[in-house]
Design a protein around this motif. Structure first.
Motif, short mmCIF file in Angstrom:
data_model
loop_
_atom_site.label_atom_id
_atom_site.label_comp_id
_atom_site.label_asym_id
_atom_site.label_seq_id
_atom_site.Cartn_x
_atom_site.Cartn_y
_atom_site.Cartn_z
N MET A 1 23.78 38.44 40.72
CA MET A 1 25.20 38.15 40.68
C MET A 1 25.90 39.09 41.66
SD MET A 1 27.79 38.05 37.41
CE MET A 1 27.66 39.75 36.94
N LYS A 2 26.86 38.52 42.39
CA LYS A 2 27.60 39.32 43.36
C LYS A 2 29.10 39.15 43.15
CE LYS A 2 28.03 40.48 48.20
NZ LYS A 2 27.44 40.36 49.52
N ILE A 3 29.79 40.29 43.15
CA ILE A 3 31.25 40.29 43.06
C ILE A 3 31.79 40.99 44.30
CG2 ILE A 3 33.25 41.15 41.77
CD1 ILE A 3 31.64 40.72 39.20
N VAL A 4 32.69 40.30 44.99
CA VAL A 4 33.31 40.90 46.17
C VAL A 4 34.74 41.28 45.84
CG1 VAL A 4 31.85 39.66 47.83
CG2 VAL A 4 34.07 38.72 47.19
N GLY A 5 35.18 42.35 46.47
CA GLY A 5 36.55 42.78 46.36
C GLY A 5 37.22 42.61 47.71
N ILE A 6 38.42 42.08 47.70
CA ILE A 6 39.18 41.87 48.93
C ILE A 6 40.39 42.80 48.91
CG2 ILE A 6 40.47 40.21 50.33
CD1 ILE A 6 38.91 37.99 48.71
N SER A 7 40.47 43.66 49.92
CA SER A 7 41.65 44.49 50.08
C SER A 7 42.56 43.79 51.09
CB SER A 7 41.28 45.89 50.58
OG SER A 7 42.46 46.63 50.85
N GLY A 8 43.67 43.27 50.60
CA GLY A 8 44.55 42.45 51.42
C GLY A 8 45.65 43.20 52.12
N ALA A 9 45.41 44.42 52.53
CA ALA A 9 46.42 45.22 53.25
C ALA A 9 45.86 45.61 54.61
CB ALA A 9 46.78 46.46 52.46
N LEU A 10 46.71 45.61 55.60
CA LEU A 10 46.29 46.01 56.93
C LEU A 10 46.66 47.45 57.26
CD1 LEU A 10 47.07 42.81 59.03
CD2 LEU A 10 44.93 43.51 57.96
N SER A 11 47.37 48.11 56.36
CA SER A 11 47.73 49.52 56.58
C SER A 11 47.65 50.28 55.26
CB SER A 11 49.14 49.63 57.17
OG SER A 11 50.09 49.14 56.24
N GLY A 12 47.55 51.59 55.38
CA GLY A 12 47.50 52.43 54.19
C GLY A 12 46.15 52.39 53.50
N GLN A 13 46.04 53.16 52.41
CA GLN A 13 44.77 53.29 51.69
C GLN A 13 44.86 52.87 50.23
OE1 GLN A 13 41.95 54.08 53.28
NE2 GLN A 13 43.21 54.07 55.12
N LYS A 14 46.06 52.70 49.70
CA LYS A 14 46.20 52.45 48.27
C LYS A 14 45.49 51.17 47.82
CE LYS A 14 50.56 54.92 47.53
NZ LYS A 14 50.77 55.50 48.85
N THR A 15 45.66 50.09 48.55
CA THR A 15 45.08 48.82 48.12
C THR A 15 43.56 48.87 48.16
OG1 THR A 15 47.05 47.67 48.89
CG2 THR A 15 45.09 46.33 48.50
N SER A 16 42.98 49.39 49.24
CA SER A 16 41.52 49.46 49.28
C SER A 16 40.99 50.42 48.22
CB SER A 16 41.02 49.85 50.67
OG SER A 16 41.55 51.06 51.09
N GLN A 17 41.73 51.48 47.91
CA GLN A 17 41.32 52.40 46.85
C GLN A 17 41.31 51.68 45.49
OE1 GLN A 17 40.20 55.70 47.07
NE2 GLN A 17 39.64 55.23 44.97
N MET A 18 42.35 50.88 45.24
CA MET A 18 42.41 50.14 43.97
C MET A 18 41.23 49.18 43.84
SD MET A 18 46.39 48.95 43.55
CE MET A 18 46.03 47.53 44.54
N VAL A 19 40.95 48.45 44.91
CA VAL A 19 39.86 47.48 44.88
C VAL A 19 38.53 48.21 44.71
CG1 VAL A 19 38.68 45.63 46.12
CG2 VAL A 19 41.18 45.77 46.18
N ASN A 20 38.35 49.32 45.41
CA ASN A 20 37.14 50.14 45.22
C ASN A 20 36.99 50.58 43.77
OD1 ASN A 20 35.38 50.44 47.42
ND2 ASN A 20 36.86 51.71 48.48
N ASP A 21 38.10 51.00 43.16
CA ASP A 21 38.06 51.40 41.75
C ASP A 21 37.64 50.23 40.86
OD1 ASP A 21 38.88 53.92 42.55
OD2 ASP A 21 40.91 53.75 41.71
N CYS A 22 38.12 49.04 41.17
CA CYS A 22 37.71 47.85 40.40
C CYS A 22 36.23 47.57 40.58
CB CYS A 22 38.53 46.63 40.82
SG CYS A 22 40.25 46.68 40.32
N LEU A 23 35.75 47.67 41.81
CA LEU A 23 34.32 47.43 42.06
C LEU A 23 33.46 48.49 41.37
CD1 LEU A 23 34.42 46.34 45.82
CD2 LEU A 23 34.07 44.88 43.80
N TYR A 24 33.94 49.73 41.32
CA TYR A 24 33.24 50.77 40.58
C TYR A 24 33.17 50.40 39.10
CZ TYR A 24 32.47 55.18 38.15
OH TYR A 24 32.00 56.15 37.30
N ALA A 25 34.27 49.90 38.56
CA ALA A 25 34.29 49.49 37.15
C ALA A 25 33.33 48.34 36.90
CB ALA A 25 35.72 49.11 36.74
N VAL A 26 33.24 47.42 37.84
CA VAL A 26 32.29 46.30 37.74
C VAL A 26 30.87 46.85 37.70
CG1 VAL A 26 31.26 44.43 39.12
CG2 VAL A 26 33.75 44.51 38.77
N LYS A 27 30.56 47.74 38.61
CA LYS A 27 29.21 48.32 38.68
C LYS A 27 28.88 49.12 37.43
CE LYS A 27 25.66 48.76 41.48
NZ LYS A 27 24.85 47.61 41.86
#
Length: 181
Positions: free
Chosen positions: A1-27
């Motif tokens: 099973m594979k779950i992908v996270g999409i960070s939909g921001a072209l600037s800053g780090q907050k959105t990619s950090q949030m998605v990374n946190d979600c993927l960590y929770a998935v793992k």
């Protein structure tokens, strides 16, 4: 099973950090789940032109195909002008109709004001539903105040708990759906 996270921001780090946190929770919820972050900052996604996917550049084709192959998806978006990011909307416009059929698609959003906590629900959920996605009953909103201003990591304990619960729910629903399809 594979779950992908999409960070939909072209600037800053907050959105990619949030998605990374979600993927960590998935793992953490299931070590066997394969996870992958698709950060739109890292790709040259073309504007939607209404032509077949094969006419677009390699980055556009790669990102769309990674999403299509995923079993589950978590979408992260900042809220700009009371809407989802334009880069995310463009990516979703590139998806074929029913692209999310049989997939659990959750989302996490962030903004500078709690007044925007329902924007993703009203802007993003109709698109996910149109594409056939199954939306978990709980999703996550993160106010800018919940981030450490120096390193953009989430410091609010309750938000961290909601992200962990969200990850567990995403895995459980994706596992259950996988056995039904």
């Amino acid at each position: 099973m594979k779950i992908v996270g999409i960070s939909g921001a072209l600037s800053g780090q907050k959105t990619s950090q949030m998605v990374n946190d979600c993927l960590y929770a998935v793992k953490k919820a299931n070590l066997d789940v394969e996870i992958e972050l698709i950060d739109l900052k890292d790709f040259d996604i073309e504007f939607m032109q209404g032509v077949p996917l094969s006419y677009y550049n390699d980055d556009t084709q790669t990102v769309v195909n990674k999403i299509l192959k995923a079993d589950g998806i978590v979408i992260g978006t900042p809220i700009y002008q009371a809407s989802i990011s334009g880069s995310l909307k463009n990516l979703l416009d590139l998806m074929p109709e029913r692209a999310f059929k049989g997939k659990v698609v959750g989302y996490i959003s962030n903004a500078g004001s709690d007044k925007h906590f329902m924007v993703a629900q009203f802007n993003l959920e109709p698109i996910i539903r149109f594409l056939g996605g199954i939306i978990p009953p709980k999703n996550v909103f993160v106010n800018f105040d919940h981030f450490d201003p120096e390193d953009n990591i989430i410091i609010d304990k309750r938000v961290k708990e909601r992200i962990m619960d969200f990850g567990k729910m995403l895995v459980k629903m994706t596992e259950q759906l996988g056995s039904d399809y």
